[in-house]
Scaffold this active site. Structure first.
Site, PDB file in Angstrom:
ATOM      1  N   TYR A   1     -10.979 -13.979  -5.529  1.00 54.08           N
ATOM      2  CA  TYR A   1     -11.510 -12.542  -5.694  1.00 54.08           C
ATOM      3  C   TYR A   1     -10.980 -12.085  -7.249  1.00 54.08           C
ATOM      4  CZ  TYR A   1     -13.061 -12.231  -0.937  1.00 54.08           C
ATOM      5  OH  TYR A   1     -13.685 -12.174   0.173  1.00 54.08           O
TER       6      TYR A   1
ATOM      7  N   ARG B   1      20.767   9.369   9.240  1.00 50.28           N
ATOM      8  CA  ARG B   1      19.361   9.221   9.668  1.00 50.28           C
ATOM      9  C   ARG B   1      19.069   9.807  11.111  1.00 50.28           C
ATOM     10  NH1 ARG B   1      17.781   2.815  10.204  1.00 50.28           N
ATOM     11  NH2 ARG B   1      19.332   3.064  11.775  1.00 50.28           N
TER      12      ARG B   1
ATOM     13  N   LYS C   1      14.524  -6.120  18.433  1.00 52.91           N
ATOM     14  CA  LYS C   1      13.529  -5.222  17.918  1.00 52.91           C
ATOM     15  C   LYS C   1      12.510  -5.885  16.915  1.00 52.91           C
ATOM     16  CE  LYS C   1      16.560  -3.153  14.522  1.00 52.91           C
ATOM     17  NZ  LYS C   1      16.882  -1.852  13.670  1.00 52.91           N
TER      18      LYS C   1
ATOM     19  N   MET D   1      -7.392 -12.244   2.329  1.00 49.19           N
ATOM     20  CA  MET D   1      -6.941 -11.931   3.699  1.00 49.19           C
ATOM     21  C   MET D   1      -6.761 -12.925   4.719  1.00 49.19           C
ATOM     22  SD  MET D   1      -9.262  -9.827   6.727  1.00 49.19           S
ATOM     23  CE  MET D   1      -9.389  -8.248   5.622  1.00 49.19           C
TER      24      MET D   1
END
Length: 819
Positions: free
Chosen positions: A714, A586, A489, A763
């Site tokens: 930045y 859960r 998964k 980024m």
């Protein structure tokens, strides 16, 4: 068990001069690659090879905590608290040390050699024998002059049997290996053409291999090779030889061999006693390896039924193949380790297993075969013809000279790799699997670079051999009948769902587990046929489960009712997996829900329960042992109630990776393995035994020197106080690199040295301080691997390894290889 070595014992054995006044007198680990140092409790061996001089990396090893060194050059300066053992030749010294250690081990050693199949037979023999004996085997493919020495030194005195593989490429090498291994029994797998040209004639090559067995009590080997049989009978008395083959005089006579689907049915007779079995392999190489393993296991005292039972665990072991995504939906298999017929057949077998309708090969001249060109290329053409390839691209002058043998194939010929590269666009590779198989001198890596999918320079390397090795480590802790569900998964924890699933199904996994239906559908569309469990299906996706043969988890009576409603009017209901809530709180049926659940299951014959399971909340936390055992007790009670109420049997499972390690008595029928396969568990002792599966790499895009007062990034968060070299690396938070690692918290490894992250992470880019590091643009950068490790990053970020791996962006190129 880890060995402890004492300097006072080693120094006289290797005839070393002791230099330095360090206080450490003992150690447990041996390192020869400074990049792989994982524990300061070790010795660094400075080897001098064609690839480099280990003495150049003493400083790097020292920075990682190593204080003990075996060297052949005197240290250039004084190293605080360090001890150097100065010898004439470090490899010779290491081998003398190995000989001395072997003499202390008083259990039988099995020497394994051959041109192919050594590692596979060693691993399969280990699987067959390990429940009867305490078996040690050499790690991975450690069969060289260095690898055998390390294999011997890693062997502990608490075993019953050792399996050691030995490989040679030059005359004279086997005598040195035999002196270290001193085998009591022997296995010779196969005599092909690899490295044959270095030995003059084939018989000389065989004689060199047989030197390993000059003192063994028993040697197992194929009897169909007339030259091998003849030379073996000159080396040892016939009573010491155990041949397998089709002759009536062979000790293990092969009387039946037939392919049925994806299995091969074998019939063998040993001293009049028949043995029949179906094995999940169809290639000639794997069949030969299986028979060799069977014959060796029988010779070592195993019974047929034991072999049949343990044989269910045998899996594919793929060697030195690299799998990468190519442009235009192609899959590229890069294999340039060996260039001979046997390795070609193994690579072709792997090509056939790719889920592509079109199959192609790019093949270079085969060197050092020991055959005439006509004989060799006729055999190559015949072999290629058997695999139904759509296209054959031949590179090299010998291929061109013998192209008449390739007339029945769709073949094209190029005199050199450069000539192919000039015209490769005309070949228009598209939606196909391409095997790139060439001798190293042809430089086929240029072809792979040109054809692979173009992404940015950051890539995640995934070692599928390490994945298989880690899986075997967990499998060794399981009962033979315990099944395995492998979790793929969340993009296989960042590793890539299809590629991981394809590798895992070759390891005889019983189930795959995904979180959502769309993950399972993607695997089905890419050709994964094995059972897939969907652990968090939305009720609206139950019909998709049916259509794509996915098996949903059901965790409530309302969900079960919705499933029944969705299935009405269909005959092909998928099997279901019931989740019980035992304390995780859960998802799952509570104990109060069981009466209604039982009633529903009994009243609808089309409901078929494949498994009942639960989820441990704290299997990795020993402080929560009492709670975990309470969960297990609750699961046992609830699942037994269901078992008594239902007529059809079902599987039960509750253990995950940590559960397997900490609660091995509660395996039930199946276990679920997730992050443990990828080499991470909280237990440090176990962690050291697991292989590194994922390494995140990038490169330096640009380097500049900034002056005092200059700022970086930045927000101008970093201000230089002195002249500082800044390197920019093309990875950022869009790739999954956590911004919290900026401003000095995290680091990358560049030229084996840590480079601190400076300023805010951008980024797409990150800046690091490389002042004092001898590096340049395009140099490799380790973002995540052995160092900095997954555990280190998780600790810095106050998170768990799962979050780091699953955050890695799909835009990062994944490169798969068998190491």
């Amino acid at each position: 068990m880890v060995n402890t070595f004492w300097l006072s014992e080693i120094a006289p054995v290797v005839q070393a001069k002791v230099i330095g006044t360090g206080t450490r007198s003992a150690f447990s680990h041996i390192f020869y690659d400074s990049r792989k140092i994982c524990d300061a409790d070790g010795m660094f061996i400075a080897l001098e090879t064609e690839c480099g001089d280990g003495h150049d990396f003493i400083a790097a090893a020292y920075r990682r905590g190593i204080r003990l060194f075996l060297v052949s050059q005197p240290p250039e300066k004084k190293w605080r608290d360090a001890v150097f053992l100065l010898v004439n030749n470090t490899l010779d010294a290491l081998q003398s040390w190995a000989v001395s250690h072997r003499q202390k081990l008083h259990y039988p050693f099995v020497g394994i050699t051959g041109t192919h199949g050594k590692t596979i037979v060693k691993e399969w023999l280990f699987t067959l024998l390990k429940d009867r004996y305490r078996v040690y085997r050499s790690p991975k493919s450690f069969n060289s002059q260095l690898g055998v020495a390390l294999s011997i030194l890693y062997a502990a005195d608490s075993c019953d049997l050792a399996l050691i593989e030995a490989g040679i490429s030059q005359p004279g090498e086997m005598d040195r290996l035999e002196a270290m291994i001193q085998p009591d029994w022997g296995v010779l797998t196969h005599m092909g053409e690899a490295h044959a040209a270095h030995f003059g004639t084939r018989r000389q090559h065989i004689r060199e291999k047989l030197k390993l067995f000059k003192n063994v009590d028993v040697l197992v080997l194929p009897g169909s090779d007339a030259a091998l049989r003849s030379e073996a009978e000159k080396t040892l008395p016939r009573s010491n030889l155990r041949f397998w083959g089709r002759r009536q005089t062979d000790d293990f006579q092969l009387v039946k061999q037939g392919v049925k689907g994806k299995e091969t049915e074998l019939g063998l007779v040993r001293y009049g006693n028949p043995f029949h079995i179906a094995i999940p392999f169809v290639s000639a190489a794997y069949i030969s390896n299986y028979i060799t393993s069977y014959a060796a296991a029988r010779t070592l005292g195993m019974e047929d039924e034991e072999i049949r039972r343990q044989g269910r665990r045998l899996t594919h072991i793929d060697m030195r193949l690299e799998l990468v995504r190519g442009e235009h939906d192609t899959v590229l298999i890069n294999d340039s380790y060996n260039s001979d017929l046997q390795s070609l057949q193994i690579a072709l077998d792997y090509l056939k297993q790719q889920n592509k309708t079109r199959l192609s090969i790019i093949l270079s001249d085969i060197l050092q075969s020991g055959r005439s060109d006509a004989e060799l290329y006729r055999a190559v053409a015949d072999l290629l013809g058997k695999y139904g390839l759509n296209r054959v691209v031949c590179v090299g002058p010998k291929m061109g000279e013998n192209q008449s043998y390739f007339a029945p194939l769709d073949a094209r010929f190029y005199p050199t790799t450069s000539a192919l590269l000039e015209g490769i666009k005309n070949l228009n590779f598209k939606d196909e699997a391409v095997l790139i198989k060439g001798a190293r001198v042809f430089g086929f890596e240029r072809i792979t670079r040109l054809l692979q999918e173009k992404t940015h320079e950051t890539e995640l390397e995934i070692d599928l051999s390490a994945l298989a090795e880690n899986l075997r480590h967990f499998r060794e802790r399981l009962h033979p009948q315990t099944q395995i569900m492998a979790m793929v998964k969340a993009f296989s924890y960042g590793g890539g769902s299809f590629e991981m699933a394809n590798a895992l199904q070759r390891q005889a996994i019983d189930y795959l587990g995904v979180a959502y239906v769309d993950e399972g559908i993607a695997l089905r569309k890419q050709g994964i046929p094995m059972p897939i469990v969907v652990l968090n299906p939305h009720p609206t996706s139950y019909d998709a489960c049916r259509r794509y043969r996915l098996e949903p988890e059901i965790y409530s009576n309302s969900g079960l009712q919705r499933f029944q409603d969705e299935m009405q009017g269909h005959d092909d209901w998928p099997e279901i997996h019931l989740k019980l809530n035992t304390g995780m709180n859960r998802l799952g049926f509570d104990e109060a829900d069981l009466p209604e659940l039982v009633q529903r299951l009994k009243s609808d014959s089309q409901l078929r329960v494949a498994s009942v399971f639960s989820h441990l909340a704290a299997s990795d936390e020993i402080a929560e042992k009492a709670f975990t055992l309470k969960q297990i007790d609750r699961f046992q009670d609830m699942s037994q109630k269901l078992g008594r109420a239902l007529t059809r049997p079902f599987l039960r499972h509750i253990l995950n990776s940590s559960g397997i390690l900490n609660y091995p008595d509660f395996q039930f029928d199946m276990v679920r393995i997730g992050i443990g396969m990828y080499g991470f568990v909280p237990d440090r002792a176990v962690q050291r035994q697991l292989g590194l599966v994922m390494t995140l790499k990038s490169i330096i895009s640009q380097i500049r020197t900034i002056q005092p007062g200059d700022t970086v990034g930045y927000g101008r968060r970093f201000k230089a106080e002195v002249p500082t070299r800044i390197a920019t690396v093309p990875i950022g938070y869009a790739d999954g690199l956590n911004r919290k690692l900026g401003n000095g918290l995290g680091y990358f490894l560049i030229c084996d040295r840590p480079a601190q992250i400076v300023g805010n992470i951008c980024m797409d880019m990150t800046m690091v301080d490389v002042t004092g590091i001898d590096c340049g643009e395009a140099d490799e950068v380790i973002v995540l691997g052995a160092d900095p490790s997954l555990g280190t990053l998780a600790k810095k970020l106050d998170t768990i390894p799962y979050e780091i791996l699953t955050s890695l962006s799909p835009r990062i190129k994944r490169r798969y290889f068998y190491g």
